[in-house]
Design a protein around this motif. Structure first.
Motif, mmCIF file in Angstrom:
data_model
loop_
_atom_site.group_PDB
_atom_site.id
_atom_site.type_symbol
_atom_site.label_atom_id
_atom_site.label_comp_id
_atom_site.label_asym_id
_atom_site.label_seq_id
_atom_site.Cartn_x
_atom_site.Cartn_y
_atom_site.Cartn_z
ATOM 1 N N PHE A 165 32.817 64.651 -13.896
ATOM 2 C CA PHE A 165 32.064 63.437 -14.172
ATOM 3 C C PHE A 165 32.505 62.333 -13.222
ATOM 4 O O PHE A 165 33.563 62.434 -12.591
ATOM 5 C CB PHE A 165 32.260 63.022 -15.643
ATOM 6 C CG PHE A 165 33.689 62.916 -16.081
ATOM 7 C CD1 PHE A 165 34.458 61.781 -15.827
ATOM 8 C CD2 PHE A 165 34.305 63.976 -16.738
ATOM 9 C CE1 PHE A 165 35.772 61.692 -16.226
ATOM 10 C CE2 PHE A 165 35.626 63.900 -17.142
ATOM 11 C CZ PHE A 165 36.370 62.750 -16.882
ATOM 12 N N PRO A 166 31.663 61.273 -13.051
ATOM 13 C CA PRO A 166 30.405 60.979 -13.770
ATOM 14 C C PRO A 166 29.289 61.926 -13.350
ATOM 15 O O PRO A 166 29.147 62.234 -12.164
ATOM 16 C CB PRO A 166 30.105 59.540 -13.382
ATOM 17 C CG PRO A 166 30.744 59.364 -12.044
ATOM 18 C CD PRO A 166 31.988 60.198 -12.078
ATOM 19 N N ILE A 167 28.465 62.338 -14.300
ATOM 20 C CA ILE A 167 27.436 63.336 -14.036
ATOM 21 C C ILE A 167 26.345 63.246 -15.099
ATOM 22 O O ILE A 167 26.579 62.802 -16.222
ATOM 23 C CB ILE A 167 28.045 64.756 -14.011
ATOM 24 C CG1 ILE A 167 27.113 65.738 -13.312
ATOM 25 C CG2 ILE A 167 28.404 65.217 -15.416
ATOM 26 C CD1 ILE A 167 26.962 65.506 -11.840
ATOM 27 N N ALA A 168 25.153 63.666 -14.723
ATOM 28 C CA ALA A 168 24.055 63.911 -15.655
ATOM 29 C C ALA A 168 23.691 65.376 -15.543
ATOM 30 O O ALA A 168 23.412 65.863 -14.437
ATOM 31 C CB ALA A 168 22.845 63.033 -15.338
ATOM 32 N N VAL A 169 23.722 66.091 -16.672
ATOM 33 C CA VAL A 169 23.425 67.520 -16.676
ATOM 34 C C VAL A 169 22.054 67.726 -17.299
ATOM 35 O O VAL A 169 21.793 67.273 -18.420
ATOM 36 C CB VAL A 169 24.483 68.325 -17.451
ATOM 37 C CG1 VAL A 169 24.191 69.823 -17.319
ATOM 38 C CG2 VAL A 169 25.875 68.010 -16.955
ATOM 39 N N ARG A 170 21.196 68.406 -16.569
ATOM 40 C CA ARG A 170 19.833 68.697 -17.028
ATOM 41 C C ARG A 170 19.828 70.073 -17.695
ATOM 42 O O ARG A 170 20.197 71.070 -17.094
ATOM 43 C CB ARG A 170 18.885 68.687 -15.840
ATOM 44 C CG ARG A 170 17.459 69.042 -16.127
ATOM 45 C CD ARG A 170 16.662 69.086 -14.831
ATOM 46 N NE ARG A 170 17.043 70.201 -13.960
ATOM 47 C CZ ARG A 170 17.730 70.089 -12.827
ATOM 48 N NH1 ARG A 170 18.152 68.905 -12.415
ATOM 49 N NH2 ARG A 170 18.006 71.151 -12.094
ATOM 50 N N GLY A 171 19.446 70.123 -18.978
ATOM 51 C CA GLY A 171 19.446 71.389 -19.690
ATOM 52 C C GLY A 171 18.246 71.546 -20.593
ATOM 53 O O GLY A 171 17.434 70.619 -20.748
ATOM 54 N N THR A 172 18.124 72.722 -21.209
ATOM 55 C CA THR A 172 17.054 73.008 -22.158
ATOM 56 C C THR A 172 17.641 73.716 -23.374
ATOM 57 O O THR A 172 18.675 74.384 -23.289
ATOM 58 C CB THR A 172 15.950 73.891 -21.547
ATOM 59 O OG1 THR A 172 16.533 75.117 -21.085
ATOM 60 C CG2 THR A 172 15.267 73.191 -20.394
ATOM 61 N N LEU A 173 16.965 73.554 -24.509
ATOM 62 C CA LEU A 173 17.368 74.188 -25.764
ATOM 63 C C LEU A 173 16.159 74.890 -26.366
ATOM 64 O O LEU A 173 15.067 74.320 -26.421
ATOM 65 C CB LEU A 173 17.889 73.156 -26.757
ATOM 66 C CG LEU A 173 19.181 72.420 -26.384
ATOM 67 C CD1 LEU A 173 19.420 71.277 -27.360
ATOM 68 C CD2 LEU A 173 20.361 73.378 -26.375
ATOM 69 N N LYS A 174 16.380 76.120 -26.825
ATOM 70 C CA LYS A 174 15.310 76.869 -27.461
ATOM 71 C C LYS A 174 15.824 77.468 -28.757
ATOM 72 O O LYS A 174 16.737 78.299 -28.736
ATOM 73 C CB LYS A 174 14.783 77.966 -26.539
ATOM 74 C CG LYS A 174 13.554 78.682 -27.095
ATOM 75 C CD LYS A 174 12.979 79.666 -26.104
ATOM 76 C CE LYS A 174 11.712 80.318 -26.651
ATOM 77 N NZ LYS A 174 11.136 81.289 -25.689
ATOM 78 N N GLY A 175 15.272 77.031 -29.870
ATOM 79 C CA GLY A 175 15.664 77.563 -31.170
ATOM 80 C C GLY A 175 17.153 77.396 -31.435
ATOM 81 O O GLY A 175 17.688 76.284 -31.408
ATOM 82 N N PRO A 176 17.868 78.493 -31.666
ATOM 83 C CA PRO A 176 19.290 78.414 -32.039
ATOM 84 C C PRO A 176 20.225 78.177 -30.850
ATOM 85 O O PRO A 176 21.449 78.255 -31.017
ATOM 86 C CB PRO A 176 19.548 79.786 -32.676
ATOM 87 C CG PRO A 176 18.588 80.701 -31.985
ATOM 88 C CD PRO A 176 17.353 79.877 -31.739
#
Length: 814
Positions: A165-176
């Motif tokens: 860091f410092p950082i911005a992390v781009r992610g995705t979430l699907k269901g569980p």
């Protein structure tokens, strides 16, 4: 020879051969006939019109950019052709890359983005414009943090993705799905860990959790202060070492918009601001406070913004790095003032917004307002709906003796809004503002206003953008929030381009429609239009706020309230400042027409609306043709189920009852078709409907005089609507004692009537108001429902006195 035959099959009448070929077992054919069959098939496909895909954005990479940096922005979706233009307010230099030859140019576009170092931090809308129209909006964030992408698998502490860091992390979430990230921190190091999701167009409800190196949870946050459903942790780590940051959806739901940005760093943020808004064109000191700020920061927002703009962003001026998203500061058109914070009772001025705070638990702020008996007032308290206050507002109205007055709830959000008709002998009321939970603090701010009159309304576009087919029509839906305002609202689009025409725009309920059609000579172009609504006397006029981006969170589509189920309110982003973006698209090989553009319908009677779907290609499949209901009492399409698959023409039967309110409103016919595998909604221009009564009654003289023992004839006319063929019953009500009037039944085809009234001996002398009452059975209704119209007032004098003749009485209905 075979190729010649295939060319002949390209003509629409011969294309039906394709359906025969589908049922043939081509494998059983000889090689020669198999070649012929395939040639026919390819010719049929080639003959079908290729419908260009309207642009649609599914994803952007990255989701955010660092100020002062240059990077590649990649758009992914459908219909993203080489000629697409990037439409955005992003303060950057933008250069389009040529699409690689080995990439499907309809699914991906790339741009070189150069963000200046002084670009304003915040969220910006992105969309594309092609020859087929406009795409949806996606939101891009600008900050001082570099962005990286999530690397799967990272579903456990053991698989945690290491980040610095410092950082911005781009992610995705699907269901569980649960995403883990590993960070190394120094002893007593203080970090901000924040998740941007719903604020930037994601449907997930994020939770952020911190674990130590032993796998013990040490911190968690679901909903941060004034972040909506987004999360933030501000924590000092007890000792040096490795820690793990987890992000998951609180509902573990499966969303189409399932992305997030995890921010990690030592950056400044505020928990709140005060005041929450101010008057357009005026100046005010706004204090940002709380969070990790060492002391409050005062900023001076520029409120010289165009009429109709409802907010401006307020960001921290520093220190760098800047990463937190701005607050949205309300801009109003009323004078504004600050409430005293010493707990004293204050005087509330009409049509003035008071900005106050509940600072102590259990505190109640009181405001006195001068009123007069019979006046109508609207009291509004803005709090949680603004997204910048933790106050769950309570608003109570008392008289000058401390007695609670009965008010009517007219709120359309979670914030309280009530109307009051001032009772007799009341000349002063007190408004009491509190938190429903008894909580308090600097972030428990509110905006209170009192407005005299028949109420107010606000408008929201339920259509984020519109693509108008060349020589076709697009639909715009507008939703009204009526704050004690019952009058009709008329919608319009000022400064409409000459190449476009508008139909519809009358609202007697909470939903209204406009249709925008392209003239035959319209050129491919895009416009930013505004929808305005006006109504009432004196006239009230407001702009409809555009939703910006718009979607419904999966799983929230039905909300249960007691025994009823209602549609969830879509998530919208009006603070993006967009109005109604409109673009001209390509010509479609199908149109929907209705036989009327203006109609005069009779209350309680069926009204026919013939329609026709015109196709220039036989491959188009019709799924359904419908007219959506409008939220008007007892009004609907009674034969809706008849127009389903493969219907091309017919007649809608619109029906109402005697309880359906009279007035102007609009109906819009829609056809859902499948064209080249794409589902399309085809729109017909709006039908403007004027719902009227079956007849009106006209008295030749509204004043009658007779002596005791005498008679008088009441003469008049019944004016029937052409479609109404029934008889009308007429009688006189509220007669003085010993006065009678014989009722009559006026048959179909007759308009003149006469009623004989007689004053028997002993009838009281004097002036009396009596009423001509009329009713009529509705022809063809099985329920035998009758019209009952407002009575017509007559003035009857008994005693033989002469009375002056006056103008003919007319009914009060349209």
């Amino acid at each position: 020879m075979l190729c010649l035959l295939s060319v002949l099959c390209a003509f629409a009448p011969l294309r039906e051969l394709f359906f025969f070929l589908v049922h043939l077992d081509i494998k059983l054919m000889s090689a020669r006939w198999r070649k012929f069959a395939w040639c026919l098939l390819f010719a049929w496909i080639a003959a079908a019109p290729l419908l260009a895909v309207e642009p649609e954005l599914d994803d952007i990479q990255p989701r955010g950019g660092q100020r002062g940096k240059t990077f590649t922005l990649t758009l992914k979706g459908k219909g993203l052709t080489d000629g697409a233009d990037l439409v955005t307010s992003l303060p950057a230099t933008i250069t389009k890359f040529a699409a690689p030859k080995d990439v499907d140019t309809g699914e991906e576009l790339a741009y070189l983005i150069q963000l200046p170092l002084d670009a304003a931090a915040g969220a910006y809308p992105l969309r594309v414009h092609t020859a087929s129209g406009l795409s949806n909006i996606l939101i891009f964030t600008v900050s001082d943090l570099a962005e990286i992408g999530e690397k799967e698998p990272n579903d456990s502490i053991a698989q945690a993705q290491a980040v610095t860091f410092p950082i911005a992390v781009r992610g995705t979430l699907k269901g569980p799905d649960e995403d883990f990230y590993a960070i190394n921190v120094a002893a007593r190091q203080r970090l901000v860990l924040e998740v941007e999701a719903r604020r930037i167009g994601s449907a997930i409800d994020p939770v952020i959790v911190v674990w130590d190196s032993n796998g013990q949870q040490i911190a968690e946050n679901d909903d941060g202060v004034n972040l909506g459903v987004d999360s933030r942790l501000d924590m000092t780590f007890p000792k040096a070492g490795k820690y793990f940051v987890e992000v998951h959806d609180s509902k573990y739901s499966d969303q189409a918009e399932n992305f997030y940005r995890l921010l990690i760093g030592e950056y400044a943020y505020a928990d709140g601001m005060f005041p929450l808004g101010w008057q357009r064109g005026k100046s005010v000191d706004v204090t940002l406070f709380g969070g990790n700020l060492p002391k409050p920061v005062i900023v001076h927002p520029d409120l010289n913004v165009p009429a109709g703009q409802a907010s401006v962003p307020i960001e921290l001026p520093g220190p760098r790095p800047l990463a937190s998203l701005p607050f949205q500061f309300v801009v109003s058109d009323f004078p504004e003032t600050l409430a005293a914070e010493n707990g004293s009772e204050s005087v509330l001025q009409p049509s003035t917004v008071v900005n106050g705070r509940i600072l102590k638990p259990g505190e109640v702020d009181r405001y006195k307002l001068a009123v007069s008996p019979g006046e109508k007032w609207l009291f509004n308290l803005q709090t949680a709906s603004l997204g910048t206050s933790e106050l769950y507002g309570s608003l109570t109205v008392y008289d000058d003796k401390g007695k609670k007055l009965e008010t009517k709830d007219v709120s359309s959000t979670e914030d309280p809004e009530v109307s009051l008709t001032v009772p007799e002998k009341i000349h002063e009321v007190t408004l009491a503002v509190a938190d429903l939970r008894g909580q308090a603090g600097p972030t428990f701010a509110y905006r209170l206003s009192a407005q005299a009159g028949e109420g107010d309304f606000s408008l929201k576009l339920d259509t984020p953008f519109a693509n108008i087919p060349t020589r076709g029509t697009a639909l715009v839906k507008v939703v009204a929030q009526r704050h004690g305002f019952d009058a009709p609202i008329h919608l319009s689009i000022p400064n409409l381009p000459k190449s476009l025409t508008v139909a519809g725009g009358d609202m007697i309920g909470t939903v209204g429609y406009l249709t925008i059609s392209a003239n035959p000579d319209a050129k491919a172009e895009a416009w930013e239009l505004q929808v305005w609504g006006e109504g009432g006397s004196p006239m009230i006029r407001h702009r409809a706020l555009g939703p910006g981006e718009m979607f419904t969170v999966a799983g929230d589509d039905l909300v249960r309230t007691t025994e009823a189920s209602i549609r969830a309110i879509p998530t919208t982003y009006p603070w993006l400042g967009l109005n109604l973006p409109v673009a001209l698209g390509e010509t479609l090989p199908v149109t929907l027409t209705v036989a009327v553009d203006q109609a005069r319908a009779v209350q309680g009677m069926d009204f026919p609306i013939p329609f026709k779907l015109i196709k220039t290609d036989a491959t188009i499949v019709t799924k359904k043709i419908e007219i959506p209901d409008i939220p008007v009492k007892d009004a609907s399409i009674k034969n809706r189920a008849e127009f389903r698959k493969d219907v091309s023409e017919g007649t809608f039967m619109w029906t109402s009852s005697t309880e359906t309110p009279l007035g102007h409103f609009d109906l819009v016919a829609l056809a859902t078709v499948v064209l080249n595998g794409q589902e399309k909604i085809i729109v017909a221009p709006a039908v403007s409907v004027n719902l009227v009564g079956a007849y009106t009654v006209e008295l030749k003289n509204p004043r009658v005089a007779l002596k005791s023992g005498g008679k008088v004839v009441l003469a008049g006319l019944v004016h029937r609507e052409p479609v109404f063929k029934g008889s009308v019953k007429l009688s006189v009500g509220d007669l003085p004692d010993k006065v009678t009037c014989a009722p009559i039944d006026l048959p179909e085809g007759k308009s003149d009537f006469q009623l004989t009234c007689e004053a028997n001996p002993g009838a009281p002398e004097g002036e009396f108001d009596v009423h001509l009452v009329s009713s009529a059975a509705i022809p063809g209704r099985a329920d035998k429902e009758e019209y009952k119209f407002p009575p017509v007032t007559m003035h009857m004098t008994i005693g033989g006195e002469k009375v002056a003749r006056s103008s003919v009485a007319r009914p009060s209905w349209p």
